[in-house]
Design a protein around this motif. Sequence first.
Motif, short mmCIF file in Angstrom:
data_model
loop_
_atom_site.label_atom_id
_atom_site.label_comp_id
_atom_site.label_asym_id
_atom_site.label_seq_id
_atom_site.Cartn_x
_atom_site.Cartn_y
_atom_site.Cartn_z
N CYS A 145 -10.11 -3.85 27.09
CA CYS A 145 -11.15 -3.48 26.12
C CYS A 145 -11.60 -4.73 25.35
CB CYS A 145 -10.64 -2.43 25.14
SG CYS A 145 -10.32 -0.81 25.90
N ALA A 146 -10.62 -5.52 24.91
CA ALA A 146 -10.94 -6.74 24.16
C ALA A 146 -11.73 -7.72 25.03
CB ALA A 146 -9.66 -7.39 23.65
N ARG A 147 -11.37 -7.80 26.29
CA ARG A 147 -12.09 -8.68 27.23
C ARG A 147 -13.54 -8.26 27.38
NH1 ARG A 147 -10.84 -7.33 33.22
NH2 ARG A 147 -12.34 -5.71 32.62
N ASP A 148 -13.76 -6.96 27.62
CA ASP A 148 -15.12 -6.47 27.83
C ASP A 148 -15.98 -6.64 26.59
OD1 ASP A 148 -14.24 -5.80 30.35
OD2 ASP A 148 -13.96 -3.67 29.89
N VAL A 149 -15.40 -6.39 25.43
CA VAL A 149 -16.13 -6.58 24.18
C VAL A 149 -16.50 -8.06 24.00
CG1 VAL A 149 -15.90 -6.58 21.66
CG2 VAL A 149 -15.21 -4.57 22.98
N ALA A 150 -15.58 -8.95 24.34
CA ALA A 150 -15.85 -10.39 24.20
C ALA A 150 -17.00 -10.82 25.10
CB ALA A 150 -14.58 -11.19 24.52
N VAL A 151 -17.01 -10.34 26.34
CA VAL A 151 -18.07 -10.73 27.27
C VAL A 151 -19.43 -10.23 26.78
CG1 VAL A 151 -19.00 -10.44 29.60
CG2 VAL A 151 -16.56 -10.84 29.28
N ASP A 172 -12.41 -23.70 27.35
CA ASP A 172 -13.50 -23.48 26.38
C ASP A 172 -13.02 -22.73 25.14
OD1 ASP A 172 -15.71 -24.67 27.83
OD2 ASP A 172 -15.51 -23.01 29.25
N ALA A 173 -11.82 -22.16 25.19
CA ALA A 173 -11.30 -21.38 24.06
C ALA A 173 -10.27 -22.22 23.28
CB ALA A 173 -10.67 -20.08 24.55
N ASP A 199 -14.74 -14.73 17.28
CA ASP A 199 -13.65 -13.83 16.93
C ASP A 199 -13.30 -12.89 18.08
OD1 ASP A 199 -13.64 -15.03 14.46
OD2 ASP A 199 -14.69 -13.40 13.43
N ALA A 200 -14.34 -12.40 18.78
CA ALA A 200 -14.11 -11.48 19.89
C ALA A 200 -13.35 -12.18 21.02
CB ALA A 200 -15.44 -10.93 20.40
N VAL A 201 -13.72 -13.42 21.30
CA VAL A 201 -13.03 -14.17 22.35
C VAL A 201 -11.59 -14.49 21.92
CG1 VAL A 201 -12.97 -16.36 23.61
CG2 VAL A 201 -15.13 -15.12 23.35
N ASP A 202 -11.41 -14.86 20.66
CA ASP A 202 -10.05 -15.14 20.16
C ASP A 202 -9.15 -13.91 20.29
OD1 ASP A 202 -10.75 -17.71 19.53
OD2 ASP A 202 -11.01 -17.36 17.38
N ALA A 203 -9.69 -12.75 19.95
CA ALA A 203 -8.91 -11.51 20.04
C ALA A 203 -8.50 -11.23 21.48
CB ALA A 203 -9.72 -10.34 19.47
N TYR A 204 -9.44 -11.46 22.41
CA TYR A 204 -9.13 -11.25 23.83
C TYR A 204 -8.06 -12.23 24.30
CZ TYR A 204 -9.57 -12.62 28.70
OH TYR A 204 -9.29 -13.02 29.98
N VAL A 205 -8.19 -13.50 23.95
CA VAL A 205 -7.23 -14.51 24.41
C VAL A 205 -5.82 -14.19 23.93
CG1 VAL A 205 -6.56 -16.94 24.19
CG2 VAL A 205 -8.95 -16.34 24.67
N GLN A 212 -3.17 -18.79 30.48
CA GLN A 212 -4.48 -19.40 30.22
C GLN A 212 -4.41 -20.91 30.44
OE1 GLN A 212 -7.40 -17.97 29.51
NE2 GLN A 212 -6.69 -15.86 29.43
N THR A 213 -4.24 -21.31 31.70
CA THR A 213 -4.26 -22.73 32.02
C THR A 213 -5.69 -23.25 31.90
OG1 THR A 213 -4.50 -22.18 34.36
CG2 THR A 213 -2.27 -22.59 33.54
#
Length: 306
Positions: A145-151, A172-173, A199-205, A212-213
Amino acid sequence: MSFISPAAADALQSWLAHQRAIKGAAENTLIAYQGDVIDFLSFITAHKGAPQGLGALADVSVTDMRAWMAQTRETGVAARSLARKLSAVKAFYKWLALREGFEPTAVLSTRAPKFQKKLPRPLAPDAARNLIDAIEIQSQHPWVCARDVAVVTLLWGCGLRISEALSLTAADAPLPATLRISGKGGKERIVPVLPAARDAVDAYVRMCPHPQTADAPLFRAVRGGPLRPGAIQKVMAAARMQLGLPATATPHAMRHSFATHLLNAGGDLRAIQELLGHASLSTTQAYTAVDTVRLMEVYDRTHPKA
């Protein structure tokens, strides 16, 4: 390419290599070009009754071109798609004529069929927010869910194409204040990153279970591979059905919404062109037409004399 002469097949591959190396054409564009030109060469082979060498291709007539266009339309190809195919064939012939020293007038003078240009279908700001909220509850896996929201937030908040968002890597993160994006044809642009997108990308990561190499894709599929556009298209389809939104509420519509919302807020058209990475201002001007449609609807609904 079994129905095309070896000389024509070699010429096509050389042209595609030229488009890749000199013009910087994207792989998806090259695939489309190849299919369009192969369709044309295959038709000419069948139409003439034999594989056409380079000399024979130079003798293609206006009548041949009309026959190809008529046959293509009869197979159900829309006018817009036929215009795209014709554009690819013209580009190939222009290059081939320069290389082989013939006059390609019959091909280059062929007129594309007229078609109604489709205007972008942006979402209203509230609808875009509601769509993102609905996407957040589509999966049983919180990290998905977090991934899809970030995209989707990147599509709307930064005006990215879905291919551009999915091309980001873990390096990039966390997202910086601006992103350097390589778009169509390798054209680079600088895109500001909104805090909401960061923030959305940070939450997903933080939630992503996969390593996450630095060289790994930022957005991962459930099994750890690179995320495909179809996954985002699918989750958006489910969310829009829940909200009763039209089928035009696609990932690309979020990019259209980004541009339209900026324009409605007084954004400069040239600046929006740069943010979107459009090569031509005329492409960006489609959003002006969208805004005009909205204004006319308001006028018709509210003017005392309407």
